[in-house]
Design a protein around this motif. Structure first.
Motif, PDB file in Angstrom:
ATOM      1  N   VAL A  62      26.284  35.458  51.542  1.00 10.95           N
ATOM      2  CA  VAL A  62      27.378  36.414  51.415  1.00 10.95           C
ATOM      3  C   VAL A  62      26.833  37.826  51.544  1.00 10.95           C
ATOM      4  CG1 VAL A  62      28.847  34.908  50.025  1.00 10.95           C
ATOM      5  CG2 VAL A  62      27.228  36.436  48.887  1.00 10.95           C
ATOM      6  N   SER A  63      27.698  38.729  51.952  1.00  7.83           N
ATOM      7  CA  SER A  63      27.355  40.141  52.098  1.00  7.83           C
ATOM      8  C   SER A  63      27.985  40.939  50.974  1.00  7.83           C
ATOM      9  CB  SER A  63      27.878  40.682  53.431  1.00  7.83           C
ATOM     10  OG  SER A  63      27.314  39.978  54.501  1.00  7.83           O
ATOM     11  N   ALA A  64      27.344  42.045  50.623  1.00  7.65           N
ATOM     12  CA  ALA A  64      27.902  42.944  49.618  1.00  7.65           C
ATOM     13  C   ALA A  64      29.313  43.340  50.027  1.00  7.65           C
ATOM     14  CB  ALA A  64      27.015  44.175  49.476  1.00  7.65           C
ATOM     15  N   GLY A  65      30.246  43.239  49.092  1.00 10.99           N
ATOM     16  CA  GLY A  65      31.638  43.605  49.356  1.00 10.99           C
ATOM     17  C   GLY A  65      32.502  42.481  49.899  1.00 10.99           C
ATOM     18  N   GLN A  66      31.907  41.342  50.243  1.00 12.52           N
ATOM     19  CA  GLN A  66      32.666  40.203  50.767  1.00 12.52           C
ATOM     20  C   GLN A  66      33.482  39.554  49.658  1.00 12.52           C
ATOM     21  OE1 GLN A  66      30.233  37.338  52.877  1.00 12.52           O
ATOM     22  NE2 GLN A  66      31.708  35.685  52.527  1.00 12.52           N
ATOM     23  N   SER A  67      34.735  39.194  49.936  1.00 12.12           N
ATOM     24  CA  SER A  67      35.562  38.488  48.951  1.00 12.12           C
ATOM     25  C   SER A  67      34.982  37.104  48.708  1.00 12.12           C
ATOM     26  CB  SER A  67      37.004  38.356  49.438  1.00 12.12           C
ATOM     27  OG  SER A  67      37.643  39.598  49.385  1.00 12.12           O
ATOM     28  N   ILE A  68      34.769  36.787  47.425  1.00  8.38           N
ATOM     29  CA  ILE A  68      34.188  35.490  47.071  1.00  8.38           C
ATOM     30  C   ILE A  68      35.132  34.664  46.203  1.00  8.38           C
ATOM     31  CG2 ILE A  68      31.791  36.247  47.297  1.00  8.38           C
ATOM     32  CD1 ILE A  68      31.753  36.559  44.210  1.00  8.38           C
ATOM     33  N   ALA A  69      36.152  35.334  45.611  1.00 11.46           N
ATOM     34  CA  ALA A  69      37.082  34.642  44.721  1.00 11.46           C
ATOM     35  C   ALA A  69      38.301  35.536  44.500  1.00 11.46           C
ATOM     36  CB  ALA A  69      36.406  34.354  43.379  1.00 11.46           C
ATOM     37  N   SER A  70      39.278  34.982  43.785  1.00  5.47           N
ATOM     38  CA  SER A  70      40.411  35.796  43.322  1.00  5.47           C
ATOM     39  C   SER A  70      40.441  35.711  41.802  1.00  5.47           C
ATOM     40  CB  SER A  70      41.726  35.320  43.931  1.00  5.47           C
ATOM     41  OG  SER A  70      42.019  33.998  43.548  1.00  5.47           O
ATOM     42  N   MET A  71      40.799  36.834  41.189  1.00  2.44           N
ATOM     43  CA  MET A  71      40.754  36.939  39.735  1.00  2.44           C
ATOM     44  C   MET A  71      41.764  36.015  39.080  1.00  2.44           C
ATOM     45  SD  MET A  71      41.134  40.337  37.319  1.00  2.44           S
ATOM     46  CE  MET A  71      39.847  41.227  38.145  1.00  2.44           C
ATOM     47  N   GLY A  72      41.339  35.403  37.983  1.00  4.52           N
ATOM     48  CA  GLY A  72      42.212  34.539  37.200  1.00  4.52           C
ATOM     49  C   GLY A  72      42.313  35.036  35.767  1.00  4.52           C
TER      50      GLY A  72
END
Length: 168
Positions: A127-137
C-alpha cells in the motif's frame, strides 16, 4: 528481536506481549539515530494522518488508548495508510480492535487501524501512503472512531510525535 523472541519474521506482535530486548550475549549496539546495527531503519520519512477528525482520546489517556489514539469521524469515512508498506494483517481475530488492518513499514515500524466497518486490503498487499485501506466503523462505545497505533519494535509509541501538526 524477532529471533530472540521466536516470532518468525516479527510481523505479528500482540498488545501486552512481553518481548526480550536483548539476546543471550548482551545488548545490541545502537546507531546514531537509535537504530540497531542489525538493519533497523528509522521511521518512515513522512507519516500522514490516517483519517479526518479530531483526536478524542490521546495516547495513554485511558485504557482504550494505552497503545494509540482514538480519532472521531463518521461511519463509512475513509481510513488511509499513514505511510507506504505491506499489509501484514487484515481481519477481526484480535480482541478489542474489531476489524483491524496492520501495516509493516520496515523491520521495526508498524501501524494499526482498528474499529473499521469494511476492510479494503488483504494480507501481503503493498500500500502507498494516503491509500484507502478501510472505512471507519463503530468503536466500543458505539460511536464512529478509528483506533490508530504506531509501534516501534512491537512497542506502542505516541503517534502525535510522528504525525504532522494539524491546523485548528
Amino acid at each position: 528481536i524477532a529471533r530472540w523472541n521466536q516470532l518468525g519474521d516479527g510481523a505479528f506482535i500482540y498488545p501486552g506481549q512481553r518481548l526480550r530486548l536483548r539476546g543471550g550475549g548482551g545488548s545490541t549496539p545502537l546507531g546514531r539515530d537509535g537504530a540497531t546495527s542489525a538493519g533497523d531503519r528509522p521511521p518512515p520519512a513522512a507519516w500522514l494522518w490516517p483519517t479526518d477528525g479530531a483526536v478524542v482520546l490521546g495516547f495513554g489517556q485511558s485504557p482504550k488508548t494505552a497503545s494509540g489514539l482514538l480519532i472521531a469521524g463518521r461511519e463509512g469515512q475513509p481510513v488511509r495508510a499513514a505511510a507506504d508498506g505491506e499489509v501484514v494483517y487484515s481481519g477481526s481475530g484480535l480482541t478489542g480492535y474489531g476489524q483491524l488492518v496492520i501495516i509493516r513499514h520496515s523491520s521495526s515500524w508498524l501501524s494499526a487501524y482498528g474499529h473499521n466497518q469494511e476492510l479494503m486490503v488483504r494480507e501481503g498487499q503493498q500500500v502507498s501512503a494516503g491509500q484507502s485501506i478501510a472505512s471507519m466503523g463503530e468503536g466500543a462505545g458505539r460511536e464512529a472512531v478509528l483506533h490508530f497505533e504506531i509501534r516501534r519494535d512491537g512497542t506502542p509509541v505516541d503517534p502525535l510525535r510522528y504525525l504532522p501538526l494539524r491546523r485548528r
